[in-house]
Design a protein around this motif. Structure first.
Motif: not given
Length: 203
Positions: A126-127, A130, A107, A103
Motif C-alpha cells: 500500500n505504501r 501510494f 493515504a 502515510f
C-alpha cells in the motif's frame, strides 16, 4: 504334517511290514508320496506368494524411499530459494517513502485500514502504491508548472519584442521631433537689424 508322512513312509520299509502284501504297500506308499508332493507344491506356492508379497512390499518401500528423497531434495531447494529471497536486496528498500505518519494522514482510507496496517506485507504494498500515485500526481503537477512557465516565457518574449518595437518607434519619434525642433528653431531666429531701424531706435 510332512514329517508325519515321512515317518509313515519309513515305517513301510520297517520289518513290521515285511509280511504285508507288496501291492498294498505300493498303494499306501504311492498315496503317502502323493500327499508329500501335494504338501511340497503347497509349500512352493506359499513360498512364491510370500516372495511376490515381499517383492511388492520392497518395491513399495523403494518407491516411498524415492518419494521421500525427492521431497527432501525439493525441501532443500525451497529452503535455498527462501534464503535467496530473504537476502535479496530489492530496489524498493532504497526508495524514499513517505513516513508512516505522513502515510496515515495522506493515504486513501482503504490503504490504511487497521487490517492493512497490521499486515506488514500488505502495508508495504500500500505504501509503494501510494508513493507511485503521489509521484505520478506530482509529475503531472510539475508538467503543468513547466507548461505554465513556458507560456509565461513565451508571453515575456512577446512583451519584450513589443517593448523593443515601441522603443524603436519612440526613438524614431524623438529623432523626428528633434529634427522638427531644429527646423522650427531655425525659422524663428530673429532677423538681422537694418541701419534705418537702428537710427530710429537711437533717434
Amino acid at each position: 504334517m510332512s514329517e508325519q508322512i515321512i515317518e509313515q513312509l519309513s515305517e513301510l520299509v520297517s520289518p513290521a511290514y515285511a509280511d504285508c502284501d507288496a501291492q498294498s504297500l505300493l498303494i499306501r506308499s504311492s498315496a503317502l508320496v502323493s500327499c508329500l508332493k501335494s504338501l511340497n507344491r503347497a509349500a512352493n506356492t506359499a513360498t512364491r506368494t510370500k516372495k511376490d508379497e515381499t517383492t511388492a512390499a520392497r518395491q513399495e518401500m523403494d518407491q516411498s524411499h524415492l518419494g521421500l528423497q525427492n521431497l527432501l531434495y525439493e525441501k532443500r531447494h525451497l529452503e535455498r530459494e527462501i534464503e535467496k529471497c530473504r537476502q535479496f536486496a530489492s530496489v524498493y528498500q532504497d526508495i524514499p517513502l513517505y513516513t508512516m505518519d505522513e502515510f496515515k494522514q495522506l493515504a486513501p482510507e482503504e490503504a490504511r485500514t487497521p487490517a492493512a496496517l497490521e499486515d506488514e506485507h500488505q502495508l508495504m504494498l500500500n505504501r509503494l502504491s501510494f508513493e507511485l500515485a503521489e509521484r505520478q500526481r506530482l509529475n503531472v503537477k510539475r508538467l503543468e508548472l513547466v507548461q505554465a512557465k513556458e507560456e509565461l516565457l513565451k508571453r515575456s518574449r512577446t512583451n519584450v519584442n513589443t517593448l523593443d518595437s515601441v522603443k524603436s518607434h519612440i526613438d524614431a519619434l524623438v529623432k523626428t521631433a528633434s529634427d522638427i525642433q531644429k527646423k522650427v528653431d531655425e525659422l524663428v531666429q530673429p532677423l538681422p537689424a537694418s541701419d534705418d531701424s537702428i537710427s530710429m531706435v537711437t533717434g
